[in-house]
Design a protein around this motif. Structure first.
Motif, PDB file in Angstrom:
ATOM      1  N   PHE A 244       0.822  -1.212   0.000  1.00  0.00           N
ATOM      2  CA  PHE A 244       0.000   0.000   0.000  1.00  0.00           C
ATOM      3  C   PHE A 244       0.856   1.263   0.000  1.00  0.00           C
ATOM      4  O   PHE A 244       0.550   2.233  -0.683  1.00  0.00           O
ATOM      5  N   TYR A 245       1.961   1.236   0.761  1.00  0.00           N
ATOM      6  CA  TYR A 245       2.816   2.421   0.863  1.00  0.00           C
ATOM      7  C   TYR A 245       3.989   2.405  -0.113  1.00  0.00           C
ATOM      8  O   TYR A 245       4.906   3.218  -0.010  1.00  0.00           O
ATOM      9  N   GLY A 246       3.974   1.478  -1.072  1.00  0.00           N
ATOM     10  CA  GLY A 246       4.990   1.455  -2.115  1.00  0.00           C
ATOM     11  C   GLY A 246       6.338   0.914  -1.693  1.00  0.00           C
ATOM     12  O   GLY A 246       7.314   0.979  -2.455  1.00  0.00           O
ATOM     13  N   ILE A 247       6.417   0.352  -0.500  1.00  0.00           N
ATOM     14  CA  ILE A 247       7.707  -0.154   0.000  1.00  0.00           C
ATOM     15  C   ILE A 247       8.084  -1.460  -0.703  1.00  0.00           C
ATOM     16  O   ILE A 247       9.264  -1.724  -0.951  1.00  0.00           O
ATOM     17  N   GLU A 248       7.068  -2.259  -1.040  1.00  0.00           N
ATOM     18  CA  GLU A 248       7.326  -3.543  -1.711  1.00  0.00           C
ATOM     19  C   GLU A 248       8.087  -3.336  -3.010  1.00  0.00           C
ATOM     20  O   GLU A 248       9.038  -4.072  -3.330  1.00  0.00           O
ATOM     21  N   LYS A 249       7.678  -2.321  -3.751  1.00  0.00           N
ATOM     22  CA  LYS A 249       8.328  -2.028  -5.028  1.00  0.00           C
ATOM     23  C   LYS A 249       9.787  -1.631  -4.802  1.00  0.00           C
ATOM     24  O   LYS A 249      10.678  -2.005  -5.576  1.00  0.00           O
ATOM     25  N   GLU A 250      10.038  -0.887  -3.720  1.00  0.00           N
ATOM     26  CA  GLU A 250      11.413  -0.473  -3.411  1.00  0.00           C
ATOM     27  C   GLU A 250      12.268  -1.667  -3.003  1.00  0.00           C
ATOM     28  O   GLU A 250      13.448  -1.739  -3.342  1.00  0.00           O
ATOM     29  N   ILE A 251      11.676  -2.610  -2.276  1.00  0.00           N
ATOM     30  CA  ILE A 251      12.417  -3.808  -1.877  1.00  0.00           C
ATOM     31  C   ILE A 251      12.777  -4.639  -3.108  1.00  0.00           C
ATOM     32  O   ILE A 251      13.903  -5.131  -3.242  1.00  0.00           O
ATOM     33  N   LEU A 252      11.828  -4.773  -4.021  1.00  0.00           N
ATOM     34  CA  LEU A 252      12.092  -5.523  -5.254  1.00  0.00           C
ATOM     35  C   LEU A 252      13.210  -4.875  -6.071  1.00  0.00           C
ATOM     36  O   LEU A 252      14.007  -5.572  -6.708  1.00  0.00           O
ATOM     37  N   SER A 253      13.272  -3.542  -6.037  1.00  0.00           N
ATOM     38  CA  SER A 253      14.302  -2.848  -6.814  1.00  0.00           C
ATOM     39  C   SER A 253      15.699  -3.138  -6.286  1.00  0.00           C
ATOM     40  O   SER A 253      16.695  -2.938  -6.991  1.00  0.00           O
ATOM     41  N   LEU A 254      15.793  -3.623  -5.034  1.00  0.00           N
ATOM     42  CA  LEU A 254      17.105  -3.931  -4.458  1.00  0.00           C
ATOM     43  C   LEU A 254      17.746  -5.148  -5.124  1.00  0.00           C
ATOM     44  O   LEU A 254      18.931  -5.425  -4.904  1.00  0.00           O
ATOM     45  N   ARG A 255      16.977  -5.876  -5.920  1.00  0.00           N
ATOM     46  CA  ARG A 255      17.560  -7.001  -6.668  1.00  0.00           C
ATOM     47  C   ARG A 255      18.367  -6.497  -7.864  1.00  0.00           C
ATOM     48  O   ARG A 255      19.180  -7.243  -8.416  1.00  0.00           O
TER      49      ARG A 255
END
Length: 481
Positions: A244-255
């Motif tokens: 909801f807060y867009g953190i998941e997308k940021e975590i995925l970008s760490l790959r």
């Protein structure tokens, strides 16, 4: 301002910290019931190996812990000796946890330590008058070390004294229980990383905490009962808090191994068998006429981003950074200064070495917890472990989020899902788990596998002609159960 997001789903807790809306740290905790750093145990030495100066210690878990020994300890300790130890590294790849014979008990303002008997002050406390006053006013127990944390400079003296007295009573209780316990057992340990995160991050900069579990909400509420500057919010939606807060997308970008810089340059992060290697490139930042100045500007920005990425990804061990070549000593000093200041407050001890003759910088960082990759990736069975792919369980979570985003009102009953074919065998092997984990037991799922660069796609089917086009992929009722 600082915001803390705490998400708890089944046996996984994730905590993200944002500074001025920029993700700066991410903690992931799995409830494995294995020993975790910071826990204190009564242990019994099962075996001593002089050749590697180590002892293997039974602390009440399946795998024995291991402990490095000094020359004098090799002479004193014997098989069967009882030892009071603290876990400093968790179990990894079947290898037991690492323990040491000294331990510490953390508080909000101070840390009680048995490794020394000194009074030590955080490097962030710069005001010598504050240090002098604390030395004069605060009474500390004899025979024990006390480290004054950054928060102590802003606290009331009576609050600090009360905490020291409480921690010392806990210390006495641990020593007493060690003496009278018959078997190896845990003597001290906070049940979750949430306590450490709150203790280390609640200060005047913290504005908000958002939590999605009742249990963690109550922990935060209790911790904040005397703090009225932080807003505590409960998130109760079905869609995950991180999504909801867009953190998941940021975590995925760490790959991604490439990280772009605002100046137009970029860094490349690669993992080898022995270390992490980070390469700094000028990229599009080549417009300046002064090559030395351009290199310095890019390197300084890269240094700050490297520190952020190292902490976010929880990289540890040896990290070698290849900065853009600079000739001037002053330019190199600016880069070293930027690195050092960016690592201040790092939860893992790190040391930064000066430039080598080849213009490389070496960073050593203590390992605490798993890297971000270990939580979201798994070995690829198709290339026999030489490559990594997203964990299937993580893909299920991402698919569930996509369904919830499309189906806020719960009126859509049909979804077409495509998954990369490398997961075909695993998904088909337990179709019920797949349907259950994506929250689709009451939905019509049309599933097929595809050879494409993406891991998955989710499409809500709103019209009959969409359903007709994929009806051959419908997961049958019997497969669901």
């Amino acid at each position: 301002m600082r915001e803390i997001y705490i998400e708890k789903r089944n046996d996984l807790r994730r905590i993200a910290i944002k500074e001025v809306n920029i993700l700066t740290e991410c903690f992931i905790e799995e409830e494995t019931f294995e020993p975790i750093p910071g826990e204190i145990y009564k242990g019994i030495i099962k075996n001593i190996v002089p050749g590697i100066k180590s002892a293997f210690v039974d602390i009440g878990h399946k795998n024995n812990a291991y402990m490095s020994l000094s020359e004098s300890e090799l002479k004193i300790l014997k098989k069967g000796s009882e030892v009071l130890v603290e876990v400093v590294k968790e179990e990894l790849n079947g290898k037991g946890a690492k323990v040491i014979k000294t331990f510490s008990i953390p508080g909000k303002y101070v840390v009680l330590e048995t490794a020394n008997t000194k009074r030590v002050f955080s490097r962030k406390i710069k005001n010598q008058e504050v240090i002098k006053t604390l030395k004069e006013v605060i009474k500390t127990p004899e025979g024990i070390g006390i480290t004054f944390r950054t928060n102590s400079q802003f606290a009331k003296h009576e609050d600090i004294q009360e905490e020291i007295d409480r921690l010392y009573k806990e210390y006495e209780r641990i020593v007493r229980d060690f003496k009278y316990s018959i078997r190896p057992c845990k003597l001290f340990g906070e049940s979750s990383i949430i306590y450490k995160v709150l203790r280390d991050n609640i200060n005047s900069k913290t504005s908000k905490i958002i939590v999605d579990s009742k249990e963690d909400y109550e922990i935060c509420k209790e911790y904040l009962k005397e703090i009225n500057t932080v807003d505590l919010e409960f998130y109760g939606e079905a869609r995950t808090l991180f999504d909801f807060y867009g953190i998941e997308k940021e975590i995925l970008s760490l790959r991604n191994n490439k990280v772009n810089l605002k100046c137009g340059g970029y860094i490349i992060i690669e993992k080898t068998e022995a270390m992490y290697v980070i390469d700094v490139n000028s990229g599009k930042h080549v417009t300046g006429r002064n090559i030395e100045k351009t290199a310095e500007e890019t390197n300084v920005e890269a240094a700050k981003e490297i520190a952020r990425q190292v902490k976010l990804r929880n990289l540890a061990g040896i990290i070698v950074v290849d900065f853009i070549d600079m000739k001037k000593k002053e330019s190199k000093e600016c880069v070293i200064k930027a690195l050092n200041s960016s690592f201040i407050g790092d939860r893992n001890k790190s040391k930064i070495f000066d430039f080598t003759e080849l213009n490389l910088i070496q960073i050593s960082r203590m390992r605490k917890g798993k890297s971000i990759y270990e939580h979201i990736e798994e070995e690829c069975p198709l290339c026999k472990g030489h490559g990594k792919r997203l964990k299937l369980s993580y893909i299920y979570l991402l698919i569930k989020n996509e369904i919830l985003k499309s189906n806020v009102e719960g009126k859509i009953k049909d979804f077409h899902i495509e998954i990369n074919e490398e997961y075909k065998e695993a998904v088909n092997g337990n179709m019920f788990e797949f349907i259950k984990e994506i929250g689709a037991l009451d939905l019509n799922i049309y599933l097929n596998f595809k050879d494409f660069s993406e891991y998955y796609k989710v499409e809500a089917l709103l019209f009959n002609n969409q359903i007709d086009n994929v009806k051959e992929y419908l997961v049958k009722v019997i497969e669901k159960y």
